[in-house]
Design a protein around this motif. Structure first.
Motif, PDB file in Angstrom:
ATOM      1  N   CYS A 282       0.849  -1.188   0.000  1.00 52.45           N
ATOM      2  CA  CYS A 282       0.000   0.000   0.000  1.00 52.45           C
ATOM      3  C   CYS A 282       0.885   1.239   0.000  1.00 52.45           C
ATOM      4  O   CYS A 282       2.097   1.132   0.182  1.00 52.45           O
ATOM      5  CB  CYS A 282      -0.946   0.013   1.206  1.00 52.45           C
ATOM      6  SG  CYS A 282      -0.105  -0.037   2.811  1.00 52.45           S
ATOM      7  N   ASP A 283       0.291   2.404  -0.180  1.00 52.38           N
ATOM      8  CA  ASP A 283       1.118   3.610  -0.214  1.00 52.38           C
ATOM      9  C   ASP A 283       1.445   4.071   1.205  1.00 52.38           C
ATOM     10  O   ASP A 283       0.913   3.549   2.194  1.00 52.38           O
ATOM     11  CB  ASP A 283       0.456   4.722  -1.035  1.00 52.38           C
ATOM     12  CG  ASP A 283      -0.862   5.203  -0.446  1.00 52.38           C
ATOM     13  OD1 ASP A 283      -1.027   5.182   0.790  1.00 52.38           O
ATOM     14  OD2 ASP A 283      -1.746   5.605  -1.226  1.00 52.38           O
TER      15      ASP A 283
ATOM     16  N   ASN B 227      11.227   5.984   3.123  1.00 47.79           N
ATOM     17  CA  ASN B 227      10.310   7.082   3.461  1.00 47.79           C
ATOM     18  C   ASN B 227      10.754   7.758   4.761  1.00 47.79           C
ATOM     19  O   ASN B 227       9.947   8.025   5.652  1.00 47.79           O
ATOM     20  CB  ASN B 227       8.883   6.548   3.607  1.00 47.79           C
ATOM     21  CG  ASN B 227       8.364   5.910   2.336  1.00 47.79           C
ATOM     22  OD1 ASN B 227       7.896   6.587   1.430  1.00 47.79           O
ATOM     23  ND2 ASN B 227       8.468   4.588   2.253  1.00 47.79           N
TER      24      ASN B 227
END
Length: 225
Positions: free
Chosen positions: A77-78, A112
């Motif tokens: 998923c993002d 991230n």
């Protein structure tokens, strides 16, 4: 969910249950399934309707809570969606094993860094022991790097909580900082705001490392408060 619970009880290992219960507090609800098997189950779930699973999953047993965390970590998923699931999961962490296993499985952090660094900041100021530990263990797993070492030491120095598992996480993180960035961490150890327990535990964990030589360990031991 009934099939999952039946499978967990089929995989139960009484010797492991006793061992892990002694090692980890707050596991009165443990079934006794080993971590590699839980990881395999979580990976299987992510191949199907994992969102549906998370929306209806039960969390009566230690293993069920941990599987939910592992599904969040493994699912495709993002970033924003995953962070939303993480936000929902963090309040469910109630012992160090769930916290640390969940954190070291969140490999998406590596790609991230900025987004996750911002995400964990409120947890560092939480009044809840395992919310702070979550943030600190994320730091020690993913942020003790050339780019982040200075802000990591500054951040760890500001953590304030009397919980044992917070203090131990901070000490653990500082010991890793020392192993990876000895000079900077040594300067920090000579001028910091850590309470005596956390400071001395940091020294102890540095001395327990196989990557620190005997001469340096002798110096570290001499710095005990």
């Amino acid at each position: 969910m009934d099939n999952l619970r039946n499978r967990l009880f089929e995989l139960a290992d009484d010797k492991y249950k006793k061992f892990h219960s002694n090692l980890c507090p707050n596991t009165e609800n443990i079934i006794g399934v080993r971590l590699p098997q839980l990881r395999e189950i979580a990976k299987e779930i992510t191949k199907g309707d994992w969102r549906g699973f998370l929306s209806t999953s039960k969390e009566d047993y230690y293993e069920e809570v941990l599987i939910n965390g592992l599904v969040i970590a493994y699912a495709k998923c993002d970033v924003d969606e995953r962070l939303n699931y993480i936000k929902d999961f963090v309040p469910k962490i109630y012992n160090w094993a769930i916290c640390d296993t969940f954190c070291n499985t969140l490999k998406f952090v590596n790609k991230n860094k900025e987004a996750v660094w911002d995400f964990i900041q409120p947890y560092l100021k939480s009044s809840k022991e395992f919310e702070i530990r979550f943030a600190v263990v994320i730091i020690l797993n993913y942020y003790i790097t050339e780019d982040y070492i200075d802000i990591v030491l500054e951040t760890l120095d500001k953590v304030r909580h009397n919980g044992y598992y917070v203090k131990m996480a901070v000490a653990w993180a500082i010991s890793i900082c020392f192993v990876k960035f000895e000079e900077k961490t040594m300067l920090y150890l000579k001028n910091n705001n850590l309470d005596d327990f956390t400071y001395n535990k940091s020294l102890q964990k540095i001395c327990e490392s196989l990557r620190v030589d005997k001469k340096t360990k002798a110096l570290i031991k001499s710095m005990k408060r």
